[in-house]
Structure formats: structure tokens, C-alpha cells
Design an enzyme around this catalytic site. Structure first.
Site, PDB file in Angstrom:
ATOM      1  N   ASP A  94       0.866  -1.169   0.000  1.00  0.00           N
ATOM      2  CA  ASP A  94       0.000   0.000   0.000  1.00  0.00           C
ATOM      3  C   ASP A  94       0.908   1.225   0.000  1.00  0.00           C
ATOM      4  O   ASP A  94       2.080   1.148   0.385  1.00  0.00           O
ATOM      5  CB  ASP A  94      -0.901  -0.022   1.237  1.00  0.00           C
ATOM      6  CG  ASP A  94      -1.783   1.214   1.330  1.00  0.00           C
ATOM      7  OD1 ASP A  94      -2.338   1.617   0.300  1.00  0.00           O
ATOM      8  OD2 ASP A  94      -1.883   1.783   2.428  1.00  0.00           O
ATOM      9  N   ASP A 142      -1.667  -0.667   5.914  1.00  0.00           N
ATOM     10  CA  ASP A 142      -1.959  -0.200   7.273  1.00  0.00           C
ATOM     11  C   ASP A 142      -3.363   0.355   7.423  1.00  0.00           C
ATOM     12  O   ASP A 142      -3.738   0.764   8.515  1.00  0.00           O
ATOM     13  CB  ASP A 142      -0.959   0.869   7.711  1.00  0.00           C
ATOM     14  CG  ASP A 142      -1.217   2.213   7.036  1.00  0.00           C
ATOM     15  OD1 ASP A 142      -1.745   2.215   5.909  1.00  0.00           O
ATOM     16  OD2 ASP A 142      -0.899   3.249   7.636  1.00  0.00           O
TER      17      ASP A 142
END
Length: 805
Positions: free
Chosen positions: A502, A697
Site C-alpha cells: 500500500d 496499514d
């Protein structure tokens, strides 16, 4: 200082007195004023961090004085007149958080007791209603950075009952195993020094009673599973376990009654005890998947402000979200999360959708636009007509995909598991052959040799090799703040495959920073006066920079107006505009060539320019950047050198994703932006030849983290991501991911080595037992030697690079 997040400061500043925002400063002043500065020392020792503060309306805690709002958390009155309640608390990270809350209670008049349960994320509160209200306690805890909410009534009783049942079985097996071991010691001592015949018979029968009780009660779960396997012709590990327990029990019982031969019920009881512990650990891993649905209630609000449509301007009424129905209207104030999916019917605002989409820039929302649960309202109150709640909402569907992905994940079958069952069946057959071969020498000799083979060939070391190597590696990883909840991760990471990162908060800091690149600090001060009334990431960046330079004005701004790309207001009688180039032009502000040149330079440096104009004249240009983590490129280089293919999956704009990919050394063609959680899930689950690793996250990564062969949640991630991912990197550095991959390869080599050692030992022992060179007593002595050798080899193995030094 307070939250532990990196904050820019000058060399002249005292780093222990630098704060990223006013919320952290306020929390520090409260803690310091109470004399609880030890909180920071405890936090640092335990590796915790403080929660992120919001600018939520303090009046929202007024509802805590309403028993109907509290539901299952409604206070109960004690005989002395005090009230007691238990509430959910979010933002807990470590023992320091619990210590702080519990010690604050003792320093607050009327607040008698606080007991934090870290495992359940709840706090028990006892208070005197004549001296303090529950809403005041909730507000006080909120000012420390933790958020209270009533307990949910989500049905988790089934899991609690199963957990209790397994623990009871372990307790019974442990009791029987401990006592059987003491009896075995007494029997061996008696054989060496002499013991009365009646005492010896009593001890043998007592050992038999304990062994049979262990096998019949806590051990019956293996027999039930083995019978099911036979009925369905699908043999698994419980089948050879049940065979071994059956043979051992029959032989031991015959020997105990006859008074000749050895009894081995101590070994049987200990075997059942250890197997049940392993089954309980497996159950706890599976329970995490079911917890994902409960986490939905922690991410989205449990209560909403219901608008009375007959009197829309009247006071709102707090209600439970699960009581809402489609078509009703709710009001969502600034800083509040949307509890439902719906459509805006009144008001315009900016929304932070990063929880679901990962977008780092807030988006504009107006009447008629659809909104989703989990989105944060940043600038103005809005009214939303309810369309879907709970599991029917978009975030609810994401949570369901998390649960489904975790349930569908098939763990790697360990090498010992693949052949352990066959090994035990073969050993049992060889025992029968040995019995038949030695039968001509007498039934006692035949029984002794067959029993010796079963004992000495017990695959304890064979079964111990893999889980012991994994357990030691997990412990060493934990010391480096790499928390692993599934040992199969180590085998997956030892190979080669695809790694997806990500972007926001993973490869980048996830927290924009502001820098004055043109104009005077007066412009920054005026911008802070305007932005302090807003609550989006760019506003936070400007306020942090102004606070660092001590430029926060004493008073805010008036007549705040929000538009696409910026906002306007009046400060000290002057009109102030803050925003991008197109917003300033719409406000009638002329941009000089110097200003446009600085804006272009910002874009070239991969930062976002924000222009500040006072009374129609540009006075400052700020560069807003979400910097790439310092160790991002070196980590990616190490992962690529290990043979992994690396890419980016992000919900942010494709242009920003491409810029970050070039900075960290990832091919832009392998970097994808503008992805929804569903898109990420699809990318992770398709088109990969080897293991797939997802590193993220945010809650928008939860489904992808769960569906990947290995999900790695980095520090600062949403709570649901940490539950979905089997790995949590709490060290704060991406280098830990590369270290974990190196350690996984070393662990895999250790597993193969220890497995070979234990297998060779068992083969040699079986041959010796078949030919009658080992008696049952010698077999009982030799049996643990292979386990000791595996243990020694494992403890001395360099799992991480530092272990070799």
C-alpha cells in the site's frame, strides 16, 4: 513528545517539549499536571504509542448520562451509592495506556476506580454520581486520546464457550499428566531400590486410572475425530493419534492388572496434554476471523443523531445505529464518522474517505452524493438519509470479505503433518509384525518388543521439530517488535512470489507536512487561523507547522466558507483565502509569475502547493508533502534481491502513486492507483504464480491483507487491519519486513534440518526395537533423547542475522 509520531523541530527546541498538535500538548499538560510522567517511561519500555487525537465535539459525551444510550453499559448502583459500569475503550496500545487511565482515576475527585482489560479493550469504572458525572469521566479520557463507547451485544458466546471447554480439557489433562509423572517416578525409584508388592500394584493401578481418565475424557476429542475420519474415508492426524492412544492404553492396562511389564500412562497423559494445547492455539487463530465482524462495530459509530423530520430544526435524539431503518435521516457533525451508508439531503462538506479508499486528499460532498459508513465528516454538518446499516453497508461487506478470506485461507501443511500420520500408522503395523515375529518366544517377549517399538518410535521429536523451530523464531521476531500470529507465515515468506505495498502510511509517512517556500510567516499565521476550524490532513499539516514556529493565533477566523480546493474566511477584519491555484483564481486573486513559478517547483518536487492570500494579495505559498519513508527504497531493494516481484496497490490517485513508485525503485507499470478495497482484493487473489504478500496499514486494506498468503500490517494501521493480518510490524521501520523474510528462509532451513535429525533417530530406533535390542524401560529412557537434540539444535540456530554474531 506525547504521541510518539515524528515531528519537525529546530535544533534549538527541547525535543521533550515539542508537540505535533494542540491535542497532544493538552494531553501532556494533563498528564504532567497529575504527576503521571512515568506514563511515558512505561510506554517507551513496552513499545506502545499514544492514540491520535480528534477535534470531536465534547458535547457528544453528554449522552453518557443517559442509561438508554448506554444500553448494556448502563451503570449499576452499589450499596454505598456508587455506580459501576464497563465500557469499550479504543486507542489502547500497551500497558502504559492502562496504567495512565487507572492512575488518573485516583487523582480525580469522585472517580473511585478504573480497571482496564487490555485483552478485551474495556475499562471498568466506579464513580460517585454526587461528585462527578460519567460524561465528565468520558470527556476526561477523551482528552487523553482514548475514546469510550458502550459495550456491544454482538454474539460471541459460542467462541467463549468453546474456549472455556478447551481450557477445561487442558486443565484436566495437565492435572492427570502431572500426577501420572510423579507415580512413574515412584515406580522407577521402586524398581531401583525395592518396593513392597502391594504398594507397587497400587501405584500401577493409580497410574492406570489417571491414564484412562485422561484418554477417556479430555482425550476423547481425538477418538471422535478419528471415527469421523474412518466413516468418511478421509484420514488425518487424529486417526494415528487415536490408534497410538488405544494401543498404549490397552497394553498399559493389561500390564497394570497382570502386575508384569511396564505401564506408560504418564507418557499417554502428557501426550494428550500437549496435543490439546496445540489444538487450543489453533482455535485461537481461527477465532480471529470471527472477530472481524465484531471489529466492524469498533470502526463505525454505534450511535447516531436521529433527526425528527416533523421538527427538523429541533434537537436531535441519540439512538443505537442498529435501530435505524432505511429512509430515516441522521445528522453528522464535524469530526464525526458516518455510521451508515446513505445520501446527503442537506449540507455540503469535505469527507475523509481514507478508511475505505486510502485516498490521502479529502473529497467534496454535496446534496445528492452518496456517502459510506466509516467516512469522516471534516468541515460542515450534513444530513444523511439512511440507505444501509451494519453488515449491509459497504464497510460491512468489506468486513464480510475479510472473514470469508480468512476462513478460505488454507494454512501450509507442515512437513511433519504431511507424513506424521503415515509414520504412526506404519509404526503401529510394524509393532503388530514385531509381535507376530516374536510370538514364538513367548507372549511376554512379543508384547515387550512391540510395546518398546511403539514407545521408542513415538513421533514426539518428529512432531516437535516444526512447531518448536517456528515458536523460537516467533519469539525472536517479537523481541524485534515483529509480532506474528501464524507460524505458516515463516514458510510462505521463505519462498518467492509477489509483494504488494500500500502507499499511504506504508511506503509514505501517511501524515502530510507543510513547509513555507514563499512569502512571510505572517501568511502561515493567517492560514493557521483559517485552518484551525477545519479538520482535514492538509489543515493538520499547516497547524503543526504553525505550532512548531509558535504562530498559532489566539483567536480563530469568522465566516468560514468551504469550496472545492480551498476555504475562505475573515481574520482580524481581513479576507483570507487558502487553497490551490484554481480555487484562488475563482476567488478573484491574481497570481504573479513568482507565485506560479513556486507552485510549479512544488509539483516538480512531488509536493502539493497551497497558496495563502490576504485581502486579495498572495502572501505565502506552502508545500504540502507526504514524504516517502527513509527505509522504503532499501527495503524494496532487499526484497527484490531475494527474488520477489514488488508492486503498489493504492486507493490514491494514479499520478501520485506513479511518482512514489519511481522514488522507491518500483516499475510504474507495476504500481496501480485509484483502487477500491474490492479492486485490491481482486489483484491479490488472481494472477500470482507463487505466494502473495500484502503490506498495508489501512482498513481499506483489510480484505486484501486477509486474502493474501501473508498479510503484513505496519505500525499505525487501523485496528481491523491488525486483526486481518497475521503479521504486525510494531518497530516502525520497513526494514523489519526484509529482516523477517531473511529470518523465514533461515527458519525453513532449520525445520528441514531438525526434521531430518528426528526422522533418522526414529528410523534407527524402530530397527533396533524390531530386532529386540531395546527393552520397554530402555525405550522410555531413549524416547526423549531425540526431543532434546531437536531442542538444542533449534535454540542454537541463528534465525536473524544478529543471532549469528
Amino acid at each position: 513528545m506525547h504521541c510518539g509520531l515524528p515531528t519537525v523541530c529546530s535544533t534549538a527546541d527541547d525535543p521533550t517539549r515539542v508537540f505535533c498538535c494542540g491535542g497532544c500538548r493538552q494531553a501532556y499538560e494533563l498528564i504532567h499536571g497529575w504527576g503521571l510522567d512515568d506514563y511515558y517511561a512505561i510506554r517507551d519500555r513496552t513499545g506502545g504509542s499514544t492514540g491520535v487525537f480528534s477535534k470531536a465535539d465534547a458535547s457528544r459525551y453528554d449522552a453518557f448520562d443517559d442509561d438508554q444510550y448506554l444500553g448494556a453499559s448502563a451503570p449499576r448502583r452499589a450499596a454505598d451509592g456508587s455506580l459501576s459500569t464497563e465500557l469499550s475503550v479504543s486507542g489502547l496500545h500497551c500497558a502504559a495506556c492502562a496504567w495512565l487511565i487507572e492512575n488518573v482515576a485516583g487523582r480525580t475527585r469522585g472517580w473511585t476506580l478504573a480497571r482496564v482489560k487490555l485483552n478485551r479493550h474495556t475499562v471498568q469504572i466506579v464513580f460517585d454520581p454526587q461528585q462527578i458525572k460519567l460524561s465528565e469521566i468520558a470527556d476526561l479520557i477523551g482528552r487523553l486520546g482514548y475514546t469510550l463507547s458502550p459495550l456491544t451485544t454482538e454474539p460471541v458466546d459460542r467462541f467463549r464457550q468453546e474456549n472455556r471447554r478447551l481450557l477445561m480439557q487442558i486443565a484436566v489433562a495437565g492435572f492427570c499428566a502431572a500426577n501420572a509423572m510423579w507415580i512413574a517416578i515412584a515406580l522407577y525409584a521402586g524398581d531401583a531400590s525395592g518396593v513392597a508388592g502391594e504398594h507397587r500394584l497400587f501405584l500401577r493401578l493409580a497410574a492406570a486410572a489417571l491414564g484412562i481418565a485422561t484418554v477417556a475424557f479430555p482425550g476423547r476429542t481425538f477418538f471422535v475425530s478419528a471415527l469421523a475420519a474412518l466413516r468418511n474415508w478421509t484420514p488425518h492426524m487424529d486417526l494415528p493419534v487415536a490408534l497410538g492412544l488405544s494401543v498404549g492404553t490397552i497394553v498399559g492396562l493389561v500390564n497394570a492388572i497382570s502386575g508384569s511389564g511396564e505401564v506408560y500412562f504418564d507418557s499417554l497423559a502428557m501426550l494428550v496434554f500437549l496435543l490439546l494445547i496445540g489444538r487450543w492455539i489453533q482455535f485461537r487463530q481461527q477465532h480471529r476471523a470471527a472477530s472481524a465482524v465484531d471489529l466492524l462495530l469498533r470502526i463505525t459509530p454505534q450511535h447516531a443523531r436521529l433527526v425528527d423530520e416533523d421538527s427538523p430544526e429541533g434537537p436531535d435524539r441519540w439512538v443505537m445505529v442498529n435501530s435505524l431503518k432505511a429512509g430515516q435521516v441522521i445528522r453528522v457533525n464535524v469530526s464525526e464518522s458516518l455510521p451508515v451508508d446513505g445520501r446527503i439531503i442537506a449540507g455540503e462538506s469535505m469527507l475523509d474517505r481514507s478508511l475505505l479508499t486510502g485516498e490521502s486528499v479529502p473529497v467534496e460532498a454535496k446534496v445528492g452524493d452518496g456517502v459510506t459508513a466509516g467516512t469522516v465528516n471534516l468541515s460542515r454538518p450534513i444530513k444523511v438519509r439512511v440507505e444501509a446499516i451494519g453488515a449491509d453497508s459497504r464497510i460491512g461487506r468489506v468486513m464480510e470479505s475479510v472473514e470469508a478470506a480468512m476462513a478460505q485461507r488454507t494454512p501450509i501443511v507442515q512437513l511433519a503433518d504431511r507424513i506424521g500420520g503415515v509414520f504412526v500408522v506404519v509404526v503401529t503395523l510394524l509393532a503388530a509384525i514385531a509381535f507376530a515375529a516374536w510370538f514364538s518366544h513367548g507372549i511376554d517377549v512379543a508384547t515387550a518388543n512391540a510395546t518398546s517399538l511403539l514407545i521408542v518410535a513415538c513421533p514426539c521429536a518428529l512432531a516437535l521439530a516444526t512447531p518448536l523451530a517456528i515458536a523460537v523464531s516467533l519469539g525472536r521476531a517479537a523481541k524485534r517488535k515483529i509480532l506474528i500470529r501464524d507460524g505458516d507465515v515463516l514458510q510462505q515468506l521463505s519462498g518467492r512470489g509477489k509483494v504488494w505495498f500500500d502507499k499511504t502510511g506504508t511506503l509514505t509517512e501517511g501524515r502530510p507536512r507543510a513547509e513555507l517556500v514563499y512569502g512571510s510567516t505572517d501568511g502561515l499565521r493567517m492560514a493557521a487561523a483559517i485552518e484551525r476550524e477545519c479538520c482535514h490532513p492538509i489543515a493538520d499539516a499547516i497547524l503543526r507547522e504553525a505550532d512548531r514556529l509558535d504562530l498559532i493565533p489566539a483567536t480563530g477566523a469568522d465566516e468560514i466558507q468551504l469550496g472545492a480546493g480551498g476555504l475562505s474566511g475573515r481574520c482580524q477584519g481581513l479576507r483570507v483565502d487558502v487553497g490551490n491555484e484554481s480555487f484562488l483564481r475563482r476567488q478573484g486573486v491574481e497570481l504573479s509569475s513568482d507565485v506560479t513559478e513556486h507552485c510549479e517547483r512544488c509539483l516538480q518536487n512531488q509536493t502539493t502547493p497551497v497558496i495563502v492570500a490576504v485581502a486579495g494579495c498572495v502572501v505565502a505559498v506552502l508545500a504540502i508533502a507526504d514524504p516517502v519513508k527513509q527505509d522504503a527504497k532499501s527495503t524494496i531493494d532487499r526484497i527484490r534481491q531475494a527474488g520477489w516481484d514488488v508492486g503498489i496497490l493504492s486507493g490514491d490517485h494514479q499520478e501520485l502513486v506513479g511518482k512514489v513508485s519511481r522514488r522507491v525503485g518500483i516499475d510504474p507499470q507495476n504500481a496501480f492507483g485509484g483502487l477500491s478495497p474490492e479492486d485490491k482484493l481482486k489483484r491479490v487473489t488472481t494472477g500470482a504464480a507463487g505466494p502473495v504478500v500484502m503490506i498495508g496499514d489501512g482498513a481499506n486494506d483489510a480484505a486484501a491483507l486477509a486474502a493474501a498468503d501473508v498479510g503484513i500490517a505496519v505500525r499505525g494501521g487501523a485496528e481491523v487491519s491488525l486483526q486481518a493480518a497475521p503479521v504486525f510490524v510494531a518497530s516502525g521501520t520497513l526494514e523489519s519486513v526484509a529482516d523477517l523474510m531473511d529470518a523465514s528462509r533461515r527458519t525453513n532451513h532449520l525445520i528441514r534440518t531438525t526434521f531430518a535429525v528426528s526422522l533418522a533417530y526414529n528410523v534407527i530406533a524402530v530397527v533396533l526395537a524390531i530386532f529386540g535390542f531395546i527393552s520397554p524401560l530402555v525405550a522410555a529412557v531413549l524416547m526423549p533423547i531425540s526431543s532434546v537434540s531437536v531442542l538444542s539444535l533449534t535454540l542454537g540456530w541463528p534465525t536473524f542475522a544478529e543471532d549469528a554474531s
